[in-house]
Design a protein around this motif. Structure first.
Motif, PDB file in Angstrom:
ATOM      1  N   SER A   1       5.910 -12.664  75.581  1.00 53.85           N
ATOM      2  CA  SER A   1       4.640 -12.214  76.279  1.00 53.85           C
ATOM      3  C   SER A   1       4.665 -10.728  76.607  1.00 53.85           C
ATOM      4  CB  SER A   1       4.115 -12.752  77.781  1.00 53.85           C
ATOM      5  OG  SER A   1       3.863 -14.179  77.484  1.00 53.85           O
TER       6      SER A   1
ATOM      7  N   VAL B   1       4.005  -9.217  79.296  1.00 53.03           N
ATOM      8  CA  VAL B   1       4.321  -8.854  80.911  1.00 53.03           C
ATOM      9  C   VAL B   1       4.957 -10.444  81.133  1.00 53.03           C
ATOM     10  CG1 VAL B   1       2.666  -7.154  81.552  1.00 53.03           C
ATOM     11  CG2 VAL B   1       1.835  -9.335  81.456  1.00 53.03           C
TER      12      VAL B   1
ATOM     13  N   CYS C   1       4.635 -12.024  83.934  1.00 53.97           N
ATOM     14  CA  CYS C   1       3.853 -12.935  84.769  1.00 53.97           C
ATOM     15  C   CYS C   1       2.773 -13.767  83.823  1.00 53.97           C
ATOM     16  CB  CYS C   1       2.917 -12.301  85.628  1.00 53.97           C
ATOM     17  SG  CYS C   1       1.594 -11.393  84.854  1.00 53.97           S
TER      18      CYS C   1
ATOM     19  N   CYS D   1       5.214 -13.113  90.239  1.00 56.72           N
ATOM     20  CA  CYS D   1       4.318 -11.948  90.650  1.00 56.72           C
ATOM     21  C   CYS D   1       3.222 -12.694  91.682  1.00 56.72           C
ATOM     22  CB  CYS D   1       3.630 -11.336  89.821  1.00 56.72           C
ATOM     23  SG  CYS D   1       2.439 -10.220  90.352  1.00 56.72           S
TER      24      CYS D   1
ATOM     25  N   CYS E   1      -4.975 -10.677  90.263  1.00 56.14           N
ATOM     26  CA  CYS E   1      -4.638  -9.662  89.651  1.00 56.14           C
ATOM     27  C   CYS E   1      -5.802  -9.459  88.609  1.00 56.14           C
ATOM     28  CB  CYS E   1      -3.166  -9.794  88.989  1.00 56.14           C
ATOM     29  SG  CYS E   1      -2.905  -8.621  87.683  1.00 56.14           S
TER      30      CYS E   1
ATOM     31  N   THR F   1      -5.639  -7.479  86.165  1.00 56.44           N
ATOM     32  CA  THR F   1      -5.241  -7.077  84.650  1.00 56.44           C
ATOM     33  C   THR F   1      -4.565  -8.512  84.014  1.00 56.44           C
ATOM     34  OG1 THR F   1      -2.993  -6.544  85.292  1.00 56.44           O
ATOM     35  CG2 THR F   1      -4.633  -4.681  85.076  1.00 56.44           C
ATOM     36  N   ARG F   2      -4.435  -9.439  84.762  1.00 52.51           N
ATOM     37  CA  ARG F   2      -3.496 -10.754  84.068  1.00 52.51           C
ATOM     38  C   ARG F   2      -4.405 -11.429  82.932  1.00 52.51           C
ATOM     39  NH1 ARG F   2      -2.381 -16.138  84.758  1.00 52.51           N
ATOM     40  NH2 ARG F   2      -0.224 -16.626  84.053  1.00 52.51           N
TER      41      ARG F   2
ATOM     42  N   TRP G   1      -3.548  -9.417  79.661  1.00 53.42           N
ATOM     43  CA  TRP G   1      -2.325  -9.749  79.276  1.00 53.42           C
ATOM     44  C   TRP G   1      -2.267 -11.322  78.505  1.00 53.42           C
ATOM     45  CZ3 TRP G   1      -1.584  -5.291  78.751  1.00 53.42           C
ATOM     46  CH2 TRP G   1      -1.654  -4.184  79.837  1.00 53.42           C
TER      47      TRP G   1
ATOM     48  N   LYS H   1      -1.825 -11.851  74.593  1.00 51.88           N
ATOM     49  CA  LYS H   1      -0.816 -12.694  74.074  1.00 51.88           C
ATOM     50  C   LYS H   1      -1.187 -13.725  73.146  1.00 51.88           C
ATOM     51  CE  LYS H   1       2.546 -16.416  75.230  1.00 51.88           C
ATOM     52  NZ  LYS H   1       3.189 -17.349  76.223  1.00 51.88           N
TER      53      LYS H   1
END
Length: 134
Positions: free
Chosen positions: A90, A92, A94, A101, A107, A109-110, A113, A117
């Motif tokens: 990944s 990041v 998390c 995290c 979050c 931004t998660r 991400w 992925k």
């Protein structure tokens, strides 16, 4: 700064391309792969061990030995090669392990991400080793 795959994946993919180019040969030596693809021999040994243990290549010792693809290049996904060498990566940490995290649940931004992925692996799943020979 750029986001990039590690050297093991870049070299490993090049090694697999070399085997695909020589699929009509029974086995290709480490030295030949190293010379044709510009991969240091000692580094290549580690790569081929990982590819062999993942079932993507077959090895043979002795005179005339080396490595060969287990399957036809048209049935080997690029994602299989990268996963054999890197694991399921990944961008990041998390994404794969939310417990890393404390902000995972809030979050902003998660989700980006996670989507990145999924898109990354979708592209690699859609491409075969034979596609890189064209």
């Amino acid at each position: 700064m750029s986001i990039k795959l590690s050297t093991i994946s870049r070299y490993g993919l090049r090694a697999m391309i070399e085997l695909a180019k020589n699929k009509d040969k029974s086995f290709v030596s480490l030295r030949e792969i190293s010379e044709k693809q510009g991969i240091p021999l000692r580094y290549l040994e580690n790569i081929m061990l990982k590819l062999s243990s993942s079932g993507l290549v077959l090895s043979s010792r002795g005179k005339g030995g080396g490595f060969t693809l287990v399957k036809d290049p048209s049935s080997i996904k690029i994602s299989d090669i990268i996963k054999a060498l890197e694991g399921d990566t990944s961008f990041v940490p998390c994404v794969d392990n939310p417990s890393l995290c404390p902000r995972t649940n809030c979050c902003e931004t998660r989700p980006l991400w996670v989507e990145l992925k999924e898109a990354f692996w979708k592209v690699l799943d859609s491409r075969k080793l034979s596609d890189l020979l064209k």
